[in-house]
Write an enzyme that holds these catalytic residues in place. Structure first.
Site, mmCIF file in Angstrom:
data_model
loop_
_atom_site.group_PDB
_atom_site.id
_atom_site.type_symbol
_atom_site.label_atom_id
_atom_site.label_comp_id
_atom_site.label_asym_id
_atom_site.label_seq_id
_atom_site.Cartn_x
_atom_site.Cartn_y
_atom_site.Cartn_z
ATOM 1 C CB CYS A 1 -0.978 -0.041 1.165
ATOM 2 S SG CYS A 1 -2.329 1.166 1.001
ATOM 3 C CG HIS B 1 -4.499 -3.532 1.728
ATOM 4 N ND1 HIS B 1 -3.740 -3.177 2.825
ATOM 5 C CD2 HIS B 1 -5.013 -2.389 1.230
ATOM 6 C CE1 HIS B 1 -3.795 -1.871 2.988
ATOM 7 N NE2 HIS B 1 -4.563 -1.363 2.024
ATOM 8 C CD GLU C 1 -3.071 -6.535 4.260
ATOM 9 O OE1 GLU C 1 -3.402 -5.376 4.547
ATOM 10 O OE2 GLU C 1 -2.263 -6.806 3.332
#
Length: 213
Positions: A82, A193, A195
């Site tokens: 990010c 992202h 995750e």
């Protein structure tokens, strides 16, 4: 074998660490201790929020020089996520203009506020949600991930790299082709992202923890 998630006060640290723990048996630590970061086998540079704050906190915690050293002198893999991607560029338009770390040539630009889709519907800025990624150039971190796979984004600014060979993935949002994955030497950085990107994101993290540049 240790993976260090750099804690300079910005970024989704615990979610990133949990996702890494899901794909590896290596020790994952969240730390701002320079010795532990330098002693790690891999490093993750997260980032979230305004880029001026991220750069400022990196300097306040006296970690900017360490990150520069890892990027330019250390052979260990580093993953930027990010704003951790945006900070690696030369400059950003955000906050009236911010000088960044300058590891990659290019800038971080703001999405136009009047963008529209193919149906002439106005697109939201920041860009939030799932979008397809087009892979550019082969890279070990794309292994097992289909071209055109979807990843999760939250960003009002996007990377515009000037060296084509560093651009590893793009996404189209309105009229903008954003460089959402870039790489050079032992560094790989993404705007999305991983995750939060379900199976594809976890596969990218799994590839990172086994990558030998």
């Amino acid at each position: 074998m240790t993976i260090a998630v750099i804690d300079y006060g910005m970024g989704n640290l615990h979610s990133v660490a949990k996702a890494l723990e899901h794909v590896t048996h290596e020790n994952v630590i969240i730390t701002r201790d320079a010795r532990r970061i330098l002693g790690a086998t891999r490093v993750v540079l997260p980032g979230q929020g305004a880029i001026r704050d991220c750069i400022g906190e990196l300097e306040r915690t006296e970690l900017r020089g360490l990150v520069d050293d890892i990027l330019t002198r250390q052979a260990k893999p580093l993953l930027g996520i990010c704003v951790g991607q945006q900070m690696l560029m030369e400059k950003s338009e955000e906050n009236g203009g911010v000088d960044c770390l300058g590891f990659f040539q290019g800038s971080v630009d703001r999405f136009p506020l009047d963008m529209r889709d193919e149906h002439e519907q106005r697109l939201k800025v920041p860009h939030m949600g799932w979008n397809r990624l087009t892979q550019h150039h082969d890279h070990p971190l794309w292994e097992g991930i289909e071209d055109g796979e979807r990843f999760y984004f939250v960003h009002g600014y996007y990377v515009n790299a000037t060296t084509d060979g560093h651009v590893l993935g793009t996404t189209q949002y309105g009229d903008v082709k954003a460089h959402v994955a870039i790489g050079r030497d032992a560094t790989f950085a993404v705007q999305f992202h991983p995750e939060k990107s379900a199976r594809a994101g976890l596969r990218l993290l799994e590839n990172f923890v086994t990558w030998t540049p």
